[in-house]
Design an enzyme around this catalytic site. Structure first.
Site, PDB file in Angstrom:
ATOM      1  N   LEU A 134       7.087   4.508   1.224  1.00  0.00           N
ATOM      2  CA  LEU A 134       6.028   3.788   0.548  1.00  0.00           C
ATOM      3  C   LEU A 134       6.114   3.625  -0.704  1.00  0.00           C
ATOM      4  O   LEU A 134       5.781   2.503  -1.138  1.00  0.00           O
ATOM      5  CB  LEU A 134       4.788   4.448   1.269  1.00  0.00           C
ATOM      6  N   HIS A 135       6.430   4.360  -1.337  1.00  0.00           N
ATOM      7  CA  HIS A 135       6.567   4.522  -2.733  1.00  0.00           C
ATOM      8  C   HIS A 135       7.373   3.331  -3.049  1.00  0.00           C
ATOM      9  O   HIS A 135       7.018   2.483  -4.089  1.00  0.00           O
ATOM     10  CB  HIS A 135       6.823   5.735  -3.498  1.00  0.00           C
TER      11      HIS A 135
END
Length: 187
Positions: free
Chosen positions: A28-29
């Site tokens: 996600l990052h």
């Protein structure tokens, strides 16, 4: 932040929920780094500070367009067998909000001294006077293990999540989906 998408870790005999959540967050990052401003925010519905657990659920908050843009990226590749991915949904009306922020411990006096030397041009003696040798601060918050692509180092990203009896406040979110000032709907 009028929409959200819920992700839930599925039980896995080979990987613990902590390992799976770290992997999910890393993916996600990397996807959030590629998104334009404004970024999305995240929250952990099963957050437990006393038990130092983030739980097994993650909510991604944002506009419908931003969440759709995130969904179009292949960031969940390799995780689909390990998560249940909910649809993009309108966030319910609520009078409560949650602020999810990063907390950094001042843990190493030596590191802080080196920073003083570098940033303020102090002598080593002056840095020792300003930052005496003592045990560092210890945090008892839940955390994620993050691998920095820029430095190649691993570090703990401590998460503080607090619910407030106020409506959500808009603001900026980091590439981690966290914010020290903005808050998200809590439901």
């Amino acid at each position: 932040m009028d929409h959200y998408q819920a992700l839930r870790l599925l039980p896995d005999p080979e990987f613990s929920p902590t390992v799976l959540l770290n992997a999910l967050f890393a993916k996600l990052h990397r996807a959030l780094v590629d998104l334009p401003e404004p970024r999305v925010g995240i929250s952990f519905p099963e957050y437990d500070a006393a038990g130092q657990s983030l739980g097994e659920r993650l909510r991604i908050h944002g506009s419908a367009a931003m969440l759709a843009a995130l969904s179009e990226q292949p960031w969940l590749r390799g995780m689909r067998d390990h998560i249940a991915n909910g649809p993009i949904t309108v966030a319910p009306e609520t009078s409560h909000s949650v602020r999810v922020r990063r907390v950094q411990a001042k843990s190493s006096p030596e590191r802080l001294r080196r920073r003083l030397l570098r940033r303020h041009g102090l002598t080593p003696e002056a840095a020792i006077a300003r930052q005496p040798l003592r045990d560092g601060e210890r945090l008892s918050l839940p955390w994620l293990e993050v691998h920095s692509t820029s430095t190649g180092q691993r570090f703990r990203l401590f998460i503080d999540q607090q619910v407030h009896p106020e409506p959500p406040m808009s603001g900026q979110f980091s590439p981690y989906g966290l914010s020290a000032t903005a808050s998200l709907p809590w439901f």
